[in-house]
Design an enzyme around this catalytic site. Sequence first.
Site, PDB file in Angstrom:
ATOM      1  N   GLU A 165      -1.192   5.089  13.259  1.00  0.00           N
ATOM      2  CA  GLU A 165      -0.833   6.318  12.485  1.00  0.00           C
ATOM      3  C   GLU A 165      -0.938   7.500  13.217  1.00  0.00           C
ATOM      4  O   GLU A 165      -0.338   8.484  13.176  1.00  0.00           O
ATOM      5  CB  GLU A 165      -1.632   6.590  11.009  1.00  0.00           C
ATOM      6  CG  GLU A 165      -1.039   7.359  10.249  1.00  0.00           C
ATOM      7  CD  GLU A 165      -1.798   7.596   8.888  1.00  0.00           C
ATOM      8  OE1 GLU A 165      -1.165   8.413   7.927  1.00  0.00           O
ATOM      9  OE2 GLU A 165      -2.726   6.999   8.615  1.00  0.00           O
ATOM     10  N   CYS A 224       0.884  -1.041  -0.223  1.00  0.00           N
ATOM     11  CA  CYS A 224       0.033   0.174   0.137  1.00  0.00           C
ATOM     12  C   CYS A 224       0.794   1.275   0.366  1.00  0.00           C
ATOM     13  O   CYS A 224       0.172   2.211  -0.071  1.00  0.00           O
ATOM     14  CB  CYS A 224      -0.892   0.071   1.156  1.00  0.00           C
ATOM     15  SG  CYS A 224      -1.897  -1.500   1.402  1.00  0.00           S
ATOM     16  N   HIS A 263      -9.548   2.346  -0.928  1.00  0.00           N
ATOM     17  CA  HIS A 263      -8.390   2.056  -0.694  1.00  0.00           C
ATOM     18  C   HIS A 263      -7.731   1.306  -2.042  1.00  0.00           C
ATOM     19  O   HIS A 263      -8.053   0.362  -2.549  1.00  0.00           O
ATOM     20  CB  HIS A 263      -7.679   1.009   0.512  1.00  0.00           C
ATOM     21  CG  HIS A 263      -6.378   0.796   0.630  1.00  0.00           C
ATOM     22  ND1 HIS A 263      -5.503   1.316  -0.277  1.00  0.00           N
ATOM     23  CD2 HIS A 263      -5.672   0.438   1.852  1.00  0.00           C
ATOM     24  CE1 HIS A 263      -4.276   1.246   0.375  1.00  0.00           C
ATOM     25  NE2 HIS A 263      -4.500   0.772   1.679  1.00  0.00           N
ATOM     26  N   LYS A 293      -9.503   8.184   1.420  1.00  0.00           N
ATOM     27  CA  LYS A 293      -9.949   6.931   1.176  1.00  0.00           C
ATOM     28  C   LYS A 293     -11.308   6.892   1.824  1.00  0.00           C
ATOM     29  O   LYS A 293     -12.108   6.094   1.386  1.00  0.00           O
ATOM     30  CB  LYS A 293      -9.109   5.770   2.201  1.00  0.00           C
ATOM     31  CG  LYS A 293      -7.570   5.731   1.568  1.00  0.00           C
ATOM     32  CD  LYS A 293      -6.939   4.665   2.387  1.00  0.00           C
ATOM     33  CE  LYS A 293      -5.495   4.197   1.880  1.00  0.00           C
ATOM     34  NZ  LYS A 293      -4.550   5.433   1.794  1.00  0.00           N
ATOM     35  N   PHE A 352       1.724  -3.274   3.834  1.00  0.00           N
ATOM     36  CA  PHE A 352       2.047  -4.670   4.654  1.00  0.00           C
ATOM     37  C   PHE A 352       3.489  -4.695   4.417  1.00  0.00           C
ATOM     38  O   PHE A 352       4.253  -4.422   3.503  1.00  0.00           O
ATOM     39  CB  PHE A 352       1.216  -5.542   3.965  1.00  0.00           C
ATOM     40  CG  PHE A 352      -0.262  -5.662   4.202  1.00  0.00           C
ATOM     41  CD1 PHE A 352      -0.666  -4.784   5.393  1.00  0.00           C
ATOM     42  CD2 PHE A 352      -1.029  -6.438   3.566  1.00  0.00           C
ATOM     43  CE1 PHE A 352      -2.106  -4.735   5.738  1.00  0.00           C
ATOM     44  CE2 PHE A 352      -2.310  -6.606   4.066  1.00  0.00           C
ATOM     45  CZ  PHE A 352      -2.909  -5.864   4.954  1.00  0.00           C
ATOM     46  N   HIS A 374      -2.619   8.133   5.647  1.00  0.00           N
ATOM     47  CA  HIS A 374      -2.944   6.794   5.062  1.00  0.00           C
ATOM     48  C   HIS A 374      -4.362   6.397   5.379  1.00  0.00           C
ATOM     49  O   HIS A 374      -5.044   5.776   4.532  1.00  0.00           O
ATOM     50  CB  HIS A 374      -1.634   5.687   5.546  1.00  0.00           C
ATOM     51  CG  HIS A 374      -2.024   4.470   4.815  1.00  0.00           C
ATOM     52  ND1 HIS A 374      -1.613   4.423   3.301  1.00  0.00           N
ATOM     53  CD2 HIS A 374      -2.202   3.154   5.186  1.00  0.00           C
ATOM     54  CE1 HIS A 374      -1.774   3.392   2.928  1.00  0.00           C
ATOM     55  NE2 HIS A 374      -2.111   2.311   4.156  1.00  0.00           N
TER      56      HIS A 374
END
Length: 414
Positions: free
Chosen positions: A312, A162, A338, A333, A397, A301
């Site tokens: 975050e 991502c 996403h 998002k 990830f 994010h």
Amino acid sequence: MRRVVITGMGAITPIGNSVQEFWQGICENKIGFGPITQFDTTDYKVKLAAEVKDFVPKDIMDFKASKRMERFTQFAVAASKEAMEDAGLDMTKEDPYRVGVSIGSGVGSLQAVEREMKKIEAGKPGRVSPLFVPMMISNMASGNVSIYFGLKGKSINVVTACATGTHSIGEAYRSIQCGDADVMLAGGTEGSICPVAVAGFTSLTALTTATDPTRASIPFDKDRSGFVMGEGSGILVLESLEHAQARGAHILAEIVGYGATSDAYHITSPAEDGDGAAMAMKLAMKEAGMTPEDIDYINAHGTGTHHNDLFETRAIKSALGEAAYHVPVTSTKSMVGHLLGAAGAVELITCVKSIEEGYIHPTVGLETPDEGCDLNYVPGEGVHRPIRTAMSNSLGFGGHNATLVVKKFEAGEA
């Protein structure tokens, strides 16, 4: 180190198939979520996705060429075409070996794998398409953009889940800084709304099973339950300032900082203290020569998963200190879902448009922030104010962290 500016942008998104359409949707708080149409979801817990609508490849690119591209590659070529036109980049006047590509995809074409595996399972391995591999692999977005537009410089494919789009832009920025290229098309692309992707992310408990589109992608909200899978592409034309000025290009913004770190912690969860992401932000601000007080907006994010949003938030507070409570933090998002490998690129486009238009969009759908999510996520309506500097975060990830700092262009020495 050479200054690097942005001179063109292109976007294919769930709320618009151009930068103009996308930004109009952003300003209208438009959400791109709806029932999945690309396959039958009867046996699936997840019913919603953020699909690109009304995308007809043959209306944008050569029909025969498009037939040799998977969906993620078609998106990249379409967005690249818009970005090059926006930049006014005429390849007949450029040294093609000084124009490169850095476009990544998180997973490539899972659909191609599904399609050809059916033939193998039916006992017909000899019927597997000879184009299966060259259409499936994730570098084919970068490769096809290079081929389609005659770009003979560095052509790379950064894959960091991502964080792919942000790393791709960051590495293109570095390439121009150090003189490897004068111009780079950079960004991310993804088109993986398909059975294996949805089933896999569902088993990971990363996707929301909400069926109400207005309560599906709700980053930082106490009722958040995962992200909505999206698709699309964001591409930016990056140039050295000297090159852009020499050809009289219109400069949209300047990239001034890039930070990249690893959590070295877990294959899916960000570090609980947010230390890795915080360091990426600190490194980007340091390169930009900025303090936390200089940051006017953070595009988070902000996936809508429990761990990401909480950790975050901790990272932002660690990186910015007290200033974290005074800077607007929003998640794009909340409107487009996403986009995996394309997310960071589309979100940097959002930052550039925010600087141009003096507008910060809200985190749509946010009603009650969760405990621990105590920053200003701009609930409700957006905010109109001058923005000089914006920061964009991406976390992937594997513990991949990337941050870009972009600012309003100010003329000076190249």
